[in-house]
Design a protein around this motif. Structure first.
Motif, short mmCIF file in Angstrom:
data_model
loop_
_atom_site.label_atom_id
_atom_site.label_comp_id
_atom_site.label_asym_id
_atom_site.label_seq_id
_atom_site.Cartn_x
_atom_site.Cartn_y
_atom_site.Cartn_z
N GLN A 115 28.69 77.29 25.39
CA GLN A 115 29.85 76.50 24.96
C GLN A 115 30.94 76.49 26.03
O GLN A 115 31.59 75.45 26.26
CB GLN A 115 30.40 77.05 23.64
CG GLN A 115 31.58 76.26 23.09
CD GLN A 115 32.00 76.74 21.70
OE1 GLN A 115 31.60 77.82 21.27
NE2 GLN A 115 32.78 75.94 21.00
N ILE A 134 29.30 71.94 18.76
CA ILE A 134 28.99 73.38 18.77
C ILE A 134 29.75 74.10 17.66
O ILE A 134 29.35 75.18 17.21
CB ILE A 134 29.28 73.97 20.17
CG1 ILE A 134 28.41 73.25 21.22
CG2 ILE A 134 28.98 75.47 20.21
CD1 ILE A 134 28.64 73.68 22.64
N ASP A 135 30.83 73.49 17.16
CA ASP A 135 31.54 74.07 16.02
C ASP A 135 30.68 74.05 14.75
O ASP A 135 30.99 74.76 13.78
CB ASP A 135 32.84 73.30 15.76
CG ASP A 135 33.84 73.47 16.90
OD1 ASP A 135 33.75 74.47 17.62
OD2 ASP A 135 34.69 72.57 17.07
N ARG A 188 25.31 77.28 21.60
CA ARG A 188 26.49 78.10 21.32
C ARG A 188 26.81 79.03 22.49
O ARG A 188 27.99 79.29 22.79
CB ARG A 188 26.23 78.89 20.04
CG ARG A 188 27.41 79.57 19.40
CD ARG A 188 27.04 80.02 17.99
NE ARG A 188 28.12 80.72 17.32
CZ ARG A 188 28.13 82.02 17.06
NH1 ARG A 188 27.09 82.77 17.43
NH2 ARG A 188 29.15 82.58 16.43
N TRP A 226 19.17 74.14 16.03
CA TRP A 226 19.94 72.91 16.14
C TRP A 226 19.42 71.84 15.18
O TRP A 226 20.20 71.09 14.58
CB TRP A 226 19.89 72.42 17.58
CG TRP A 226 20.33 71.01 17.81
CD1 TRP A 226 19.58 69.94 18.21
CD2 TRP A 226 21.67 70.49 17.66
NE1 TRP A 226 20.34 68.80 18.31
CE2 TRP A 226 21.62 69.12 17.99
CE3 TRP A 226 22.89 71.07 17.29
CZ2 TRP A 226 22.76 68.30 17.95
CZ3 TRP A 226 24.02 70.25 17.25
CH2 TRP A 226 23.95 68.89 17.57
N ASP A 285 23.71 82.76 16.39
CA ASP A 285 22.74 82.64 17.48
C ASP A 285 21.35 82.28 16.97
O ASP A 285 20.54 81.70 17.70
CB ASP A 285 22.67 83.95 18.28
CG ASP A 285 23.93 84.19 19.10
OD1 ASP A 285 24.75 83.26 19.22
OD2 ASP A 285 24.09 85.31 19.62
N ILE A 292 27.60 75.02 14.76
CA ILE A 292 26.60 76.08 14.95
C ILE A 292 27.29 77.41 14.71
O ILE A 292 28.26 77.74 15.39
CB ILE A 292 26.00 76.02 16.37
CG1 ILE A 292 25.42 74.63 16.65
CG2 ILE A 292 24.94 77.09 16.55
CD1 ILE A 292 25.10 74.38 18.11
N HIS A 293 26.81 78.19 13.76
CA HIS A 293 27.55 79.38 13.32
C HIS A 293 26.92 80.70 13.72
O HIS A 293 27.56 81.75 13.59
CB HIS A 293 27.73 79.32 11.80
CG HIS A 293 28.39 78.06 11.33
ND1 HIS A 293 29.67 77.69 11.70
CD2 HIS A 293 27.93 77.05 10.53
CE1 HIS A 293 29.99 76.54 11.15
NE2 HIS A 293 28.95 76.12 10.43
#
Length: 257
Positions: free
Chosen positions: A114, A198-199, A111, A208, A204, A201-202
């Motif tokens: 990105q 990456i969208d 993230r 993964w 930090d 992943i919400h």
């Protein structure tokens, strides 16, 4: 195509070595395992690397800078920082080193970079596993499948001898079972990813391997590239000793360069 390397974890299961250096910097044959991974990608024409740093980031930074400075003659102006190289030596790599935080999850590290892969397809793997996986075939598989993510699916190396049974009788015994035996496959790293992953992943703190990958699977956006060749993760001192022994004897299957 860019290659993202996750090199920021603590390596807590390998404390014998990682108290001094981050796990990607643990040496095999005098070179960090991270270097071995990058050399394998170089075999397939990859030279643009994004390294996600965290734990002991300075050790990796200093090593990567030293790849050029320690092998080249140069003049440096300490006032301006300008460096004039008289002969350039070392690896033909373009390196982007990003401090993604000490406690960031593996997903969170993606993230945080990105902006460097926006709109692109890129490779990604962990900084502690070596393989002779065919990167060209992996990328071709990803393109053909048309999904957001492709994971290399490997059969994990067995640490124990394998018994083939017929009732109560042992039919055969193998101390080192063939990796191609039909056991369940696992995530072997060596991903090819479209930036759209990456969208998924919400935060930090996201790992993964947890919700992001599960959500991609649920959305039918993840394919598997089966690899039956060599693969080994360096999780502990035993793994390190085995990898070192293979390198010293000239029998390292991951050495493709």
């Amino acid at each position: 195509m860019k290659t993202v390397l996750l090199a920021g974890g603590y390596g807590t299961r390998f404390a014998e070595m990682t108290e001094a250096v981050p796990k990607p910097m643990v040496p095999i044959g005098g070179k960090p395992i991270l270097w071995h991974i990058m050399k394998h990608y170089t075999t397939f024409g990859h030279r643009d690397f994004i390294i996600c740093l965290g734990y002991k980031a300075d050790v990796i930074r200093n090593y990567m800078m030293g790849l050029l400075h320690n092998m080249s003659d140069f003049t440096v102006d300490l006032g301006t920082g300008e460096i004039q190289y008289h002969n350039r030596a070392g690896e033909n790599w373009r390196l982007t080193l990003i401090d993604t935080g000490i406690d960031t999850g593996t997903g969170g590290r993606l993230r945080k970079i990105q902006h460097l892969v926006e709109g692109e397809t890129f490779c990604m793997t962990y900084g502690d596993g070596v393989s002779n996986v065919d990167i060209a075939a992996l990328k071709a598989h990803h393109a053909a499948q048309g999904k957001l993510a492709t994971v290399t699916a490997i059969v994990p190396p067995s640490r124990y001898g394998c018994l083939d049974m017929d009732g109560d009788d042992v039919v055969s015994f193998s101390e080192k079972p063939d990796a191609a035996r039909s056991f369940a496959r696992i995530n072997g790293g060596f991903f090819v990813l479209d930036a759209g992953v990456i969208d998924y992943i919400h935060a930090d703190s996201d790992m993964w391997e947890d919700q992001p990958m599960q959500d991609l699977v649920a959305a039918k956006q993840m394919s598997a590239f089966k690899h039956d060749g060599y693969w080994q993760c360096m999780d502990n001192l035993r793994d390190h000793k085995n990898l070192e022994a293979l390198w010293v004897t000239g029998k390292a299957p991951w050495k493709t360069w």
